[in-house]
Design a protein around this motif. Sequence first.
Motif, mmCIF file in Angstrom:
data_model
loop_
_atom_site.group_PDB
_atom_site.id
_atom_site.type_symbol
_atom_site.label_atom_id
_atom_site.label_comp_id
_atom_site.label_asym_id
_atom_site.label_seq_id
_atom_site.Cartn_x
_atom_site.Cartn_y
_atom_site.Cartn_z
ATOM 1 N N LEU A 271 0.740 -1.197 -0.059
ATOM 2 C CA LEU A 271 0.154 -0.145 0.085
ATOM 3 C C LEU A 271 0.922 1.262 0.055
ATOM 4 C CD1 LEU A 271 -2.691 -1.185 2.671
ATOM 5 C CD2 LEU A 271 -2.903 -0.887 -0.028
ATOM 6 N N GLU A 272 2.063 1.242 0.932
ATOM 7 C CA GLU A 272 2.835 2.291 0.596
ATOM 8 C C GLU A 272 3.413 2.424 -0.611
ATOM 9 O OE1 GLU A 272 5.469 1.736 3.856
ATOM 10 O OE2 GLU A 272 3.833 2.038 5.417
ATOM 11 N N LYS A 273 3.590 1.366 -1.280
ATOM 12 C CA LYS A 273 4.366 1.522 -2.630
ATOM 13 C C LYS A 273 3.272 1.967 -3.555
ATOM 14 C CE LYS A 273 7.765 0.748 -5.332
ATOM 15 N NZ LYS A 273 8.047 -0.886 -5.623
ATOM 16 N N PHE A 274 2.060 1.787 -3.445
ATOM 17 C CA PHE A 274 0.968 2.182 -4.228
ATOM 18 C C PHE A 274 0.923 3.766 -3.949
ATOM 19 C CE2 PHE A 274 -0.823 -1.879 -5.403
ATOM 20 C CZ PHE A 274 -1.498 -1.672 -6.464
ATOM 21 N N ARG A 275 1.160 4.250 -2.718
ATOM 22 C CA ARG A 275 1.081 5.616 -2.694
ATOM 23 C C ARG A 275 2.324 6.364 -3.185
ATOM 24 N NH1 ARG A 275 -2.482 7.864 0.453
ATOM 25 N NH2 ARG A 275 -2.701 5.866 1.893
ATOM 26 N N LYS A 276 3.640 5.841 -3.423
ATOM 27 C CA LYS A 276 4.790 6.602 -3.748
ATOM 28 C C LYS A 276 5.034 6.348 -5.006
ATOM 29 C CE LYS A 276 6.271 6.407 1.194
ATOM 30 N NZ LYS A 276 7.358 5.962 1.973
ATOM 31 N N THR A 277 4.758 5.111 -5.726
ATOM 32 C CA THR A 277 5.216 4.943 -6.846
ATOM 33 C C THR A 277 4.508 5.677 -8.042
ATOM 34 O OG1 THR A 277 5.450 3.000 -8.502
ATOM 35 C CG2 THR A 277 3.601 2.984 -7.542
ATOM 36 N N LYS A 278 5.403 5.581 -9.221
ATOM 37 C CA LYS A 278 4.816 6.464 -10.404
ATOM 38 C C LYS A 278 4.508 5.174 -11.715
ATOM 39 C CE LYS A 278 7.460 10.551 -9.882
ATOM 40 N NZ LYS A 278 8.628 11.523 -10.423
ATOM 41 N N LEU A 279 4.764 4.125 -11.226
ATOM 42 C CA LEU A 279 4.091 2.973 -12.055
ATOM 43 C C LEU A 279 2.655 3.039 -12.333
ATOM 44 C CD1 LEU A 279 6.334 0.118 -10.884
ATOM 45 C CD2 LEU A 279 6.944 1.728 -12.696
ATOM 46 N N ILE A 280 1.949 3.281 -11.406
ATOM 47 C CA ILE A 280 0.567 3.421 -11.583
ATOM 48 C C ILE A 280 -0.193 4.650 -11.377
ATOM 49 C CG2 ILE A 280 -1.684 2.167 -10.823
ATOM 50 C CD1 ILE A 280 -0.329 -0.228 -10.117
ATOM 51 N N LYS A 281 -0.925 5.226 -12.018
ATOM 52 C CA LYS A 281 -1.367 6.483 -11.942
ATOM 53 C C LYS A 281 -2.935 6.472 -11.132
ATOM 54 C CE LYS A 281 0.617 8.484 -16.067
ATOM 55 N NZ LYS A 281 0.486 8.963 -17.248
ATOM 56 N N LEU A 282 -2.908 7.245 -10.003
ATOM 57 C CA LEU A 282 -4.076 7.147 -8.870
ATOM 58 C C LEU A 282 -4.826 8.479 -9.091
ATOM 59 C CD1 LEU A 282 -2.626 5.300 -5.930
ATOM 60 C CD2 LEU A 282 -4.146 4.237 -8.056
ATOM 61 N N ASP A 283 -6.195 8.429 -9.265
ATOM 62 C CA ASP A 283 -6.776 9.663 -9.134
ATOM 63 C C ASP A 283 -7.215 10.045 -7.858
ATOM 64 O OD1 ASP A 283 -8.780 7.746 -8.800
ATOM 65 O OD2 ASP A 283 -9.685 8.244 -11.011
ATOM 66 N N GLU A 284 -8.125 10.971 -7.483
ATOM 67 C CA GLU A 284 -8.449 11.262 -6.027
ATOM 68 C C GLU A 284 -9.197 10.210 -5.725
ATOM 69 O OE1 GLU A 284 -10.439 14.986 -6.360
ATOM 70 O OE2 GLU A 284 -8.641 16.351 -6.804
ATOM 71 N N ASP A 285 -10.433 9.596 -6.373
ATOM 72 C CA ASP A 285 -11.128 8.551 -5.942
ATOM 73 C C ASP A 285 -10.230 7.418 -5.342
ATOM 74 O OD1 ASP A 285 -13.365 10.184 -6.090
ATOM 75 O OD2 ASP A 285 -13.594 9.192 -8.261
ATOM 76 N N ASP A 286 -9.174 6.927 -6.176
ATOM 77 C CA ASP A 286 -8.281 6.065 -5.931
ATOM 78 C C ASP A 286 -7.476 6.277 -4.642
ATOM 79 O OD1 ASP A 286 -9.374 4.703 -8.114
ATOM 80 O OD2 ASP A 286 -7.664 5.395 -9.570
#
Length: 357
Positions: free
Chosen positions: A197-212
């Motif tokens: 989860l911390e990697k999801f928040r910091k990584t640039k491999l996956i683009k997350l919008d505000e809902d995500d």
Amino acid sequence: MITYWQQEDGKLIEKDEEELDGRKSTWVDARSVTRDDIAVLEEKYGIDPENMLDILDPDELSRLEKNDDFNYTLTILRLPVFSPVDDISYFCAPLGIIMKEKLFITICWTDCEVLKDFAANRIKELKLNDFPAFAIRFLSRSDTAFLRYLKELNRRATTIQNEMLRSVQNHELIQLLNIQKSLVYFSTSLKSNQMLLEKFRKTKLIKLDEDDQDWLDDVEIDNRQAMEMADTYSNIMATMNDAFASVLSNNLNIVMKMMTGWNLVLMVPTIISSFYGINVPLPWQNSGWTGVIIIFVSSILFSVLAYFAFMKRNITSISMRRKNVTKRGPSSFKKRQATRKVKRDLIKMEKQAEAKQ
């Protein structure tokens, strides 16, 4: 087994491979994969064999990485699994998620409740065309399953504990050990998912919008709650096992104490009778049945004396407890009777005073 899913009117619909619409996003669901399924996934969808080995490794930890050679993003997360057939009913398995163009591929060496929930459309507001949100939903559902299974493990441990209060059996101790193993598996997997989860928040491999991002915050809260529950239940189980080990040791000491006392009591007649196996002149050896009776009576007499000598403390403590119980009962009863009598007298005096007035 490989199944194909596409979304229509907000619901996932299972389709054959020939019926797939190439313009829509497709979820390729591979569960309980066989060698043929592995060959199909590697050849048809271009999956790196090394990544496939990592996904099928039961001890693989959660991670997120980009495979530039095969042009896809790999995510591995840990899911809880319930298998009533196995000795350890609750354990964890890695789920591999591969996001490649319009394909969302999930690979798992076993089947679990989380995948069944997705296939049965139990997850609301799913968006198959939004791959990051779809992956976060897997993490959210896994946390829900973790919390439910942790509560079930706690209920099982409580039931076994109540049974052990009556009698301790090896089968119950083994069940407690299996539950403790399951808690260790859950705790390790939850910590691994927390790093993901911390990697999801910091990584640039996956683009997350505000809902995500909002969903990721909720998932992180649930994951931390599950981690705290797993740690708490593990500490309770460890303390409970130590307590039952102390109880077993105490019971063993009591039994050994009683056995030692009876051994000393029975040793006295054995010593007396063993004297008459010596080839030396002894009293009453030529007295016939009179000598036998005298030796027998003396053995019983000395055994009784030894019994009172070695078991005196136990008998005294038991008798003292019985005396205390018998004394407390009548005394407390008499006190209650006296108190009630005083109250009745006070009520009569008040009534008489009111009548005079």
